[in-house]
Design an enzyme around this catalytic site. Structure first.
Site, short mmCIF file in Angstrom:
data_model
loop_
_atom_site.label_atom_id
_atom_site.label_comp_id
_atom_site.label_asym_id
_atom_site.label_seq_id
_atom_site.Cartn_x
_atom_site.Cartn_y
_atom_site.Cartn_z
N GLN A 100 -4.12 2.44 -20.27
CA GLN A 100 -3.54 1.30 -20.88
C GLN A 100 -3.97 -0.06 -20.19
N THR A 101 -3.89 -0.41 -18.89
CA THR A 101 -4.35 -1.62 -18.44
C THR A 101 -5.73 -2.10 -18.70
N ARG A 133 6.79 6.28 24.06
CA ARG A 133 6.04 5.11 24.44
C ARG A 133 7.01 4.80 25.53
N THR A 150 2.92 -2.65 -7.59
CA THR A 150 2.37 -3.38 -8.79
C THR A 150 2.35 -2.41 -9.84
N ARG A 160 14.59 -3.20 14.43
CA ARG A 160 13.66 -3.27 13.35
C ARG A 160 13.54 -1.72 12.87
N TYR A 218 -4.36 8.13 -18.33
CA TYR A 218 -3.47 7.12 -18.89
C TYR A 218 -4.02 5.84 -19.06
N GLU A 268 3.13 0.62 -12.62
CA GLU A 268 4.49 0.93 -13.51
C GLU A 268 5.47 -0.33 -13.52
N ASP A 291 5.10 -4.71 -12.32
CA ASP A 291 4.91 -5.80 -11.09
C ASP A 291 6.36 -5.94 -10.62
N SER A 349 0.43 -6.56 -16.88
CA SER A 349 1.58 -6.53 -17.15
C SER A 349 2.12 -6.80 -18.76
C1 LIG Z 1 -7.60 -4.97 17.62
C2 LIG Z 1 -7.04 -4.87 18.84
C3 LIG Z 1 -7.79 -5.41 20.05
C4 LIG Z 1 -7.61 -5.62 21.16
N1 LIG Z 1 -8.62 -5.95 21.95
C5 LIG Z 1 -8.25 -6.09 23.40
C6 LIG Z 1 -9.19 -6.42 24.44
O1 LIG Z 1 -10.19 -7.10 23.89
N2 LIG Z 1 -8.73 -6.35 25.84
C7 LIG Z 1 -7.57 -5.59 26.24
O2 LIG Z 1 -7.53 -5.58 27.15
N3 LIG Z 1 -6.57 -5.33 25.26
C8 LIG Z 1 -7.05 -5.26 23.99
N4 LIG Z 1 -6.02 -5.01 22.98
C9 LIG Z 1 -4.77 -4.37 23.16
C10 LIG Z 1 -3.80 -5.25 23.05
O3 LIG Z 1 -3.65 -6.37 24.27
C11 LIG Z 1 -2.30 -4.54 23.11
O4 LIG Z 1 -2.36 -3.75 22.20
C12 LIG Z 1 -1.23 -5.56 23.19
O5 LIG Z 1 -1.06 -6.22 24.52
C13 LIG Z 1 0.18 -4.79 22.85
O6 LIG Z 1 0.67 -3.83 23.81
P1 LIG Z 1 1.05 -2.46 23.35
O7 LIG Z 1 -0.25 -1.67 22.55
O8 LIG Z 1 1.17 -1.75 24.87
O9 LIG Z 1 2.32 -2.53 22.82
P2 LIG Z 1 3.55 -1.80 23.24
O10 LIG Z 1 4.00 -2.57 24.46
O11 LIG Z 1 3.46 -0.21 23.43
O12 LIG Z 1 4.55 -1.85 22.14
C14 LIG Z 1 5.14 -1.11 21.26
C15 LIG Z 1 6.58 -1.48 20.81
O13 LIG Z 1 7.25 -1.63 21.96
C16 LIG Z 1 7.92 -2.94 21.91
N5 LIG Z 1 8.09 -3.41 23.22
C17 LIG Z 1 7.31 -3.29 24.19
N6 LIG Z 1 7.96 -3.94 25.51
C18 LIG Z 1 9.18 -4.28 25.07
C19 LIG Z 1 10.27 -4.93 25.63
N7 LIG Z 1 10.02 -5.55 27.19
N8 LIG Z 1 11.34 -5.43 24.81
C20 LIG Z 1 11.43 -5.34 23.62
N9 LIG Z 1 10.22 -4.56 22.82
C21 LIG Z 1 9.30 -3.96 23.60
C22 LIG Z 1 6.98 -3.74 20.92
O14 LIG Z 1 7.69 -4.90 20.60
C23 LIG Z 1 6.52 -2.96 20.08
O15 LIG Z 1 7.29 -2.87 18.90
C24 LIG Z 1 -6.53 -5.01 21.61
C25 LIG Z 1 -5.53 -4.55 20.62
C26 LIG Z 1 -5.89 -4.47 19.45
C27 LIG Z 1 -4.98 -3.86 18.32
C1 LIG Z 2 -3.64 1.76 -7.69
C2 LIG Z 2 -3.38 1.39 -9.01
C3 LIG Z 2 -3.53 2.39 -9.89
C4 LIG Z 2 -3.16 2.05 -11.33
N1 LIG Z 2 -3.34 3.22 -12.19
C5 LIG Z 2 -3.08 3.01 -13.52
C6 LIG Z 2 -3.35 3.80 -14.41
O1 LIG Z 2 -3.39 5.20 -14.28
N2 LIG Z 2 -3.28 3.48 -16.02
C7 LIG Z 2 -3.21 2.29 -16.16
O2 LIG Z 2 -3.03 2.01 -17.45
N3 LIG Z 2 -2.86 1.29 -15.31
C8 LIG Z 2 -2.88 1.50 -13.92
N4 LIG Z 2 -2.85 0.38 -13.15
C9 LIG Z 2 -2.68 -0.92 -13.62
C10 LIG Z 2 -1.26 -1.47 -13.27
O3 LIG Z 2 -0.32 -0.95 -14.04
C11 LIG Z 2 -1.20 -2.82 -13.44
O4 LIG Z 2 -1.98 -3.47 -12.29
C12 LIG Z 2 0.22 -3.46 -13.19
O5 LIG Z 2 0.71 -3.11 -14.60
C13 LIG Z 2 0.21 -5.05 -12.95
O6 LIG Z 2 -0.29 -5.58 -13.89
P1 LIG Z 2 -1.57 -6.72 -13.68
O7 LIG Z 2 -2.32 -6.29 -12.67
O8 LIG Z 2 -2.12 -7.35 -14.81
O9 LIG Z 2 -0.75 -7.92 -12.74
P2 LIG Z 2 -0.61 -9.57 -13.41
O10 LIG Z 2 0.49 -9.27 -14.54
O11 LIG Z 2 -1.82 -10.15 -13.86
O12 LIG Z 2 0.23 -10.17 -12.17
C14 LIG Z 2 -0.19 -11.22 -11.17
C15 LIG Z 2 0.79 -11.94 -10.95
O13 LIG Z 2 1.44 -12.67 -12.20
C16 LIG Z 2 2.96 -12.30 -12.07
N5 LIG Z 2 3.43 -12.33 -13.46
C17 LIG Z 2 2.95 -11.85 -14.55
N6 LIG Z 2 3.54 -11.94 -15.51
C18 LIG Z 2 4.60 -12.65 -15.33
C19 LIG Z 2 5.88 -13.49 -15.78
N7 LIG Z 2 5.89 -13.05 -17.02
N8 LIG Z 2 6.82 -14.14 -14.86
C20 LIG Z 2 6.31 -14.13 -13.75
N9 LIG Z 2 5.40 -13.86 -13.13
C21 LIG Z 2 4.46 -13.04 -13.59
C22 LIG Z 2 3.04 -11.23 -11.04
O14 LIG Z 2 4.30 -11.26 -10.32
C23 LIG Z 2 1.86 -11.13 -10.12
O15 LIG Z 2 2.24 -11.89 -9.04
C24 LIG Z 2 -3.02 0.85 -11.64
C25 LIG Z 2 -3.19 -0.09 -10.80
C26 LIG Z 2 -3.09 -0.01 -9.31
C27 LIG Z 2 -3.56 -1.13 -8.48
#
Ligand SMILES: Cc1cc2nc3c(=O)[nH]c(=O)nc-3n(C[C@H](O)[C@H](O)[C@H](O)COP(=O)(O)OP(=O)(O)OC[C@H]3O[C@@H](n4cnc5c(N)ncnc54)[C@H](O)[C@@H]3O)c2cc1C
Ligand SMILES: Cc1cc2nc3c(=O)[nH]c(=O)nc-3n(C[C@H](O)[C@H](O)[C@H](O)COP(=O)(O)OP(=O)(O)OC[C@H]3O[C@@H](n4cnc5c(N)ncnc54)[C@H](O)[C@@H]3O)c2cc1C
Ligand SMILES: [Ca+2]
Lengths: 664, 664
Positions: free
Chosen positions: B137-138, B310, B422, B333, B135, B424, B426, B144
């Site tokens: 179109q775009t 967890r 986006t 949440r 299809y 079908e 935006d 849009s």
């Molecule tokens: C890209 C990346 C890089 C990292 N790098 C390091 C690194 O270099 N060294 C290192 O040691 N670690 C690293 N980490 C680990 C990171 O520090 C932990 O992922 C982070 O501390 C969150 O802990 P968790 O994953 O155990 O989350 P969890 O505690 O398991 O969280 C899961 C959910 O439980 C909720 N939750 C947990 N406790 C409570 C509570 N008491 N009350 C309410 N809600 C709660 C949270 O809000 C969350 O929604 C990295 C993680 C990432 C993603």
């Molecule tokens: C994964 C994917 C698959 C797709 N598959 C197809 C496909 O199979 N065939 C096909 O034909 N197309 C396809 N598309 C294209 C898609 O339909 C367009 O990306 C879509 O219609 C949005 O148009 P645009 O990208 O021009 O956004 P834009 O219109 O450029 O939007 C950019 C920004 O401008 C804002 N904006 C635009 N007009 C207005 C307005 N009048 N008022 C206020 N704000 C405005 C928007 O809200 C947005 O924030 C695909 C796109 C994606 C990402």
């Protein structure tokens, strides 16, 4: 095509001195010159090219990161870069790498938790990168709850060694960056056990790999934890898994600044207060807030420029269509993010000051501001990273379909950024800490303990509970005092309401658990107030440059009135504003959008980002989007041949109705 | 390990009949059996394995998708699957592929816009996949604004052909799925030009590639547009770029159902009304809404199960720690997203009915409900896809650090889902259409034109402008009538306020542009009302099964009270509720969370998803998360060797201070 600037007209519209704004954004002339010079150095060096980054398979991506890290180090040495310059160089290479952890966590941990003697031994090795270290805290089973870590470090007085061991699967270290394939050493957090007693979690320096052949040492099982979100993104980092089978380290590799184990196995606290460790946390979090403003501003820069290039609808009499940046809905989504970038920048700057202040106080044994500083950095880390993660994705959506291409730069920016909401404290867990601090502050009101720093407004609680907004017309919302009081009153009232509801519970802990969602909302309100108030303070400074201060005022207004509108329920519900005053704020917000509009491109130019750093075709400085998008498409591996790999096996038999006999 | 079920205790807690809920979720016993059977068929067939999907380089990923598509077609033929079954099979393969566009857009376009004769010719070829279509179109420059497309189809009466041409770079087709490497044909949208006059955009059937060797035909330039967001994600799709250099097609390949060009080059409208085309749009959008509930429920299923597995903090006396699902912030949440999954499911079901209704009316030349149906499907598409995209990312964050691993399934789910916001239409552009409809409805109130369907509440505008909530205690918010009136009053008042503000403008179009952001908020309020009201209607039906209806009531309460809290500013600002009533709603919401908690796992079990479909270690049915995470890590290519590829070139020289001479 060379020298074309499709955004030239936009740039002419600016009503302020962009060069002066660049200095405000950078923080100082020194910082501007530093970032300008280093970012261009990186951009112009083909050794740091980002080409193809999103297309490389993991192994090649990773190998290329190793190359860049070595090359960066080579350049740092050749150019004799200072530590500040070297840090900037790594930032502008703009690719997560083991060096981030080595410099950003391993060395600071040694400095913060090591004794002078330990620092003398280890720091020179680390500074020269003769060893490479990481920060191994999180385990498969424990992240947020650090006190629950399971790895053990059992002292053996016979040999004067600690035995590091992973007693369970869930005790495997899991996530540390740089751990999987590179680090030779780690600061490992483990339960300190001596004399049969568990003294809780402490840090230990553990060697993991041979310095000769890089093989894991006996008893050490280490590897990479696998693919993460996004294409390139964080996959250039070897976040690792690590487990120990009774690995022995000398006693003096326990980090002993605040507590020690003697030769006899006696556990002793040093006279250095534990609180000193918090200094590091304040430092790390302030840098996360400042990174938030970087990430947000990059996304906003891309979306703003593209919104000026992109035209859609509204052509009259065959003329050009409307630039999408002129649609009020687009402005209402984009401009508050632009304002947030500046707001986070300024609050980040202030946090740097706070860190110095806290450090000086700690040195003088003054711990009085620590709880406030702790709550405030925790809350700001949470607030700014959440807003930035959401903001990047919103910027991507603002670019319509083209934002979904990797060549827009936005998918990578998002994927690489989002873990900031999780590491260094899960954002919800952090806000719960802020909430605890707020409830404690309120419970102490009237006890003579005066709230200080960012919480000092609680000292005016009686006024804040009663006052009403005196806004009568839209422009009244431009007065900083009107905005500030609104945010103070909202925050104070939400906290007080929580405290009242808490008091209905017999058991305070149960109450806190039950009301946790409301408490988080109160904490967020408090943190938003901090950002608003620090921005307003910034505006009270002398800011040179034609029109610069005016622009910053417009942005401050947008930041605060947008929040006011978004959280109108809070402001109305606590009775500080009427719904009429809420509408006036919204009217003023719209007016500010119109004031901002002609300056939008120049306000993102002021970030002074190179096209290399942005790495986005949509965000190109020259706005030459379409030809470059078209050009880039053909580089995809799928376009190497006209006919798809797999045509003969899978497409042809399908078309020819010969699947029955096909091998699939 | 086999047969272990770490969630067994959770499953025992359920206070309702899960099997009956499965049928409610599926829509009918027939649909349950169908989805159950086909999803297991796919899950058990190694030919459809998802193994390694996030690690494959683009070319291999794509080739594997071609293989799966051919294999699927083979199985469809072998098993003589019905069209319904075949559609399900493709869904559960769960990987974007050219077939989605062939079946989902190309064939429907032929059916909707082709004459009977054209359908007779083309459909059999398409049904057998002797041709593969997409299809188109775009364009690079227009998405849009479909009316702004630049591709031309100029009629040449000399040869009785159309000349399809891309006059500019920006007129290149850009984005169509399946176009880049696979499709042999496309429905191409182009400006119809005949006799020197431009008749606007129309569809044309254009062959792109040879049916023999698959080479692009002369004048056709076609390729893939490159990497998109995420690892595997949408990169299994060949979204394409296409330009034409005066490509000729026979006149009868213009899709001529609603307008024709005669041999002489005369443009004629057929007697078939243009509105008929809208039927297809309603159909496509209802399927997007139903996909939203699928995507949301998958993310929620993963986050819910993992939140029960967890544990973090709260261990007392060495006992187990608290399951994170027991934290109220986690519930606040997660549970509204669980409720949204069900709510979107039911509104999607209702949209199916609406589609049938519209189709029947169109057949009877009754166009009266079309504007309402159009606005309502546009709005619901926008509302549900935005909420789902945000919801998936929230689910990822709810899983802490581990959610960031591809093996959690959530990064892929997000990356593959977000373009639904986006394509079908935006989402913002769509809500502006809804807003137009709302303003029109209001302007017609009192003219005798009665609002119908989802907008009929506007007929009670006088009551809705004056009424006040009569809620006195938290439980009053359980009454459907209380909730419904609140959402109706909020929506009506927001629309009326917009209409009032609009009337202050001399030029209505300028007013609409200026107030666009407020108008979008009013549109969102209207759409949320639709979802709430359809859910409430659903609950008025007879729903069998022990406890099933009660659970659905709890979820409905959570969905609506969560929205009420989130948008409290609207409800307070329009004066329908007091802030006291707002707090009561929040109290009731908390109580509902507690009621939901023991049923949470079973409510996601009711989705009946296989582990294959979820493709998430965190979301495993058996909750056996940690050992499987550990196991999966070792499959990363980086772990093929102990020593990283690149050690000798880049790490060793670094450690050994030998970079000066290294080649980098
Ligand atoms: C890209 C990346 C890089 C990292 N790098 C390091 C690194 O270099 N060294 C290192 O040691 N670690 C690293 N980490 C680990 C990171 O520090 C932990 O992922 C982070 O501390 C969150 O802990 P968790 O994953 O155990 O989350 P969890 O505690 O398991 O969280 C899961 C959910 O439980 C909720 N939750 C947990 N406790 C409570 C509570 N008491 N009350 C309410 N809600 C709660 C949270 O809000 C969350 O929604 C990295 C993680 C990432 C993603
Ligand atoms: C994964 C994917 C698959 C797709 N598959 C197809 C496909 O199979 N065939 C096909 O034909 N197309 C396809 N598309 C294209 C898609 O339909 C367009 O990306 C879509 O219609 C949005 O148009 P645009 O990208 O021009 O956004 P834009 O219109 O450029 O939007 C950019 C920004 O401008 C804002 N904006 C635009 N007009 C207005 C307005 N009048 N008022 C206020 N704000 C405005 C928007 O809200 C947005 O924030 C695909 C796109 C994606 C990402
Ligand atoms: Ca890849």
């Amino acid at each position: 095509m060379e020298g074309v600037d499709y955004l030239a007209d936009e740039r002419k519209k600016a009503g302020f001195d962009v060069d002066e704004m660049k200095i405000v954004w950078a923080g100082s002339r020194h910082d501007f010159e530093l970032t300008d010079r280093i970012s261009k150095l990186v951009a112009n060096d083909p050794g740091f090219s980002k080409e193809g980054r999103t297309m490389l398979p993991r192994k090649e991506l990773f190998k290329n990161t190793l190359r860049k890290a070595a090359y960066a180090w080579k350049r740092i040495i050749e150019l004799r870069l200072s530590q500040e310059e070297a840090t900037m160089l790594r930032r502008y290479i703009d690719e997560p790498a083991f060096t981030d952890l080595h410099w950003g966590m391993f060395i600071p941990a040694l400095k913060g938790q090591g004794t002078d003697k330990q620092q003398e031994k280890w720091l020179p090795l680390a500074y020269k990168m003769q060893i490479i270290g990481c920060y191994a805290q999180t385990e498969l089973g424990h992240g947020s709850n650090v006190q629950g870590l399971e790895t053990t470090a059992t002292f053996d007085p016979q040999t004067d060694e600690f035995v590091i061991h992973s007693p369970t699967l869930t005790s495997s270290k899991w996530w540390p960056g740089g751990l999987g394939k590179v680090s030779t050493h780690a600061v490992v957090y483990a339960r300190l056990i001596t004399d049969g007693k568990d003294y809780g979690v402490n840090g230990f320096i553990v060697q993991l790999r041979s310095l000769e052949d890089h093989k894991p040492l006996p008893g050490v099982t280490v590897g990479d934890i696998g693919m993460k979100f996004g294409n390139g993104a964080y996959n250039s980092m070897d976040n690792g898994v690590l487990s120990f089978d009774h690995v022995r380290i000398p006693r003096d590799q326990m980090l002993m600044r605040v507590s020690q184990v003697t030769k006899e196995g006696k556990y002793v606290q040093s006279d250095i207060p534990r609180q000193l460790l918090y200094g590091t946390m304040v430092y790390v979090r302030q840098s996360i807030v400042s990174d938030a403003s970087l990430a947000m501003s990059r996304a906003v820069c891309i979306a703003t420029r593209y919104s000026a290039v992109r035209r859609q609808f509204g052509s009259q009499n065959g003329g050009q269509e409307t630039q999408v940046i002129d649609y009020k809905t687009q402005q209402n989504r984009l401009f508050p993010l632009l304002a947030s970038a500046y707001a986070f920048r300024f609050v980040g700057e202030w946090l740097k000051w706070l860190y110095t202040d806290v450090t000086q106080r700690l040195a003088a044994n003054d711990f009085s501001t620590l709880p406030e500083a702790h709550a405030c950095t925790a809350g700001l880390k949470s607030l700014t990273t959440s807003a930035t993660a959401d903001g990047i994705e919103e910027c991507r959506k603002l670019c319509g379909g083209h934002g979904y291409l990797c060549s827009s730069g936005l998918p990578e920016l998002f994927a690489v950024y989002v873990p900031a909401c999780t590491y260094e404290g899960d954002n919800v867990v952090l806000q719960l800490q802020v909430a605890r601090f707020l409830m404690k502050t309120i419970s102490q009101l009237g006890t003579g303990k005066k709230p200080v720093g960012t919480i000092s407004y609680m000292g005016r609680i009686e006024h804040l509970m009663q006052c009403r907004s005196d806004v009568k017309q839209a422009e009244d919302w431009l007065k900083p005092s009107a905005v500030l009081e609104a945010f103070e009153a909202r925050s104070a009232r939400m906290s007080v309401a929580c405290a009242k509801n808490l008091s209905k519970f017999e058991n305070q802990e149960e109450g806190f658990a039950e009301l946790a969602a409301d408490l988080v909302e109160a904490a967020v309100a408090h943190c938003q107030l901090i950002v608003v108030s620090k921005y307003i303070e910034k505006l009270q400074q002398n800011i040179p440059g034609k029109g610069v201060k005016q622009q910053l005022e417009v942005l401050c207004g947008i930041y605060s009135l947008f929040l006011l509108h978004k959280h109108q329920g809070d402001f109305l519900g606590t009775g500080y504003i009427t719904s009429k005053q809420g509408s006036l704020a919204n009217d003023q917000l719209r007016a500010l959008y119109s004031q901002l509009r002609p300056n939008a491109i120049s306000l993102v130019d002021a970030f002074n980002y190179t096209d290399h750093y942005l790495d986005s075709i949509l965000g190109r400085y020259d706005g030459n989007v379409y030809p470059k998008l078209y050009e880039a498409a053909w580089k995809d591996p799928l376009n190497k041949s006209d006919i798809a790999d797999g045509f003969h096996e899978y497409i042809r038999p399908l078309l020819k109705q010969q699947l029955r006999t096909a091998k699939l």
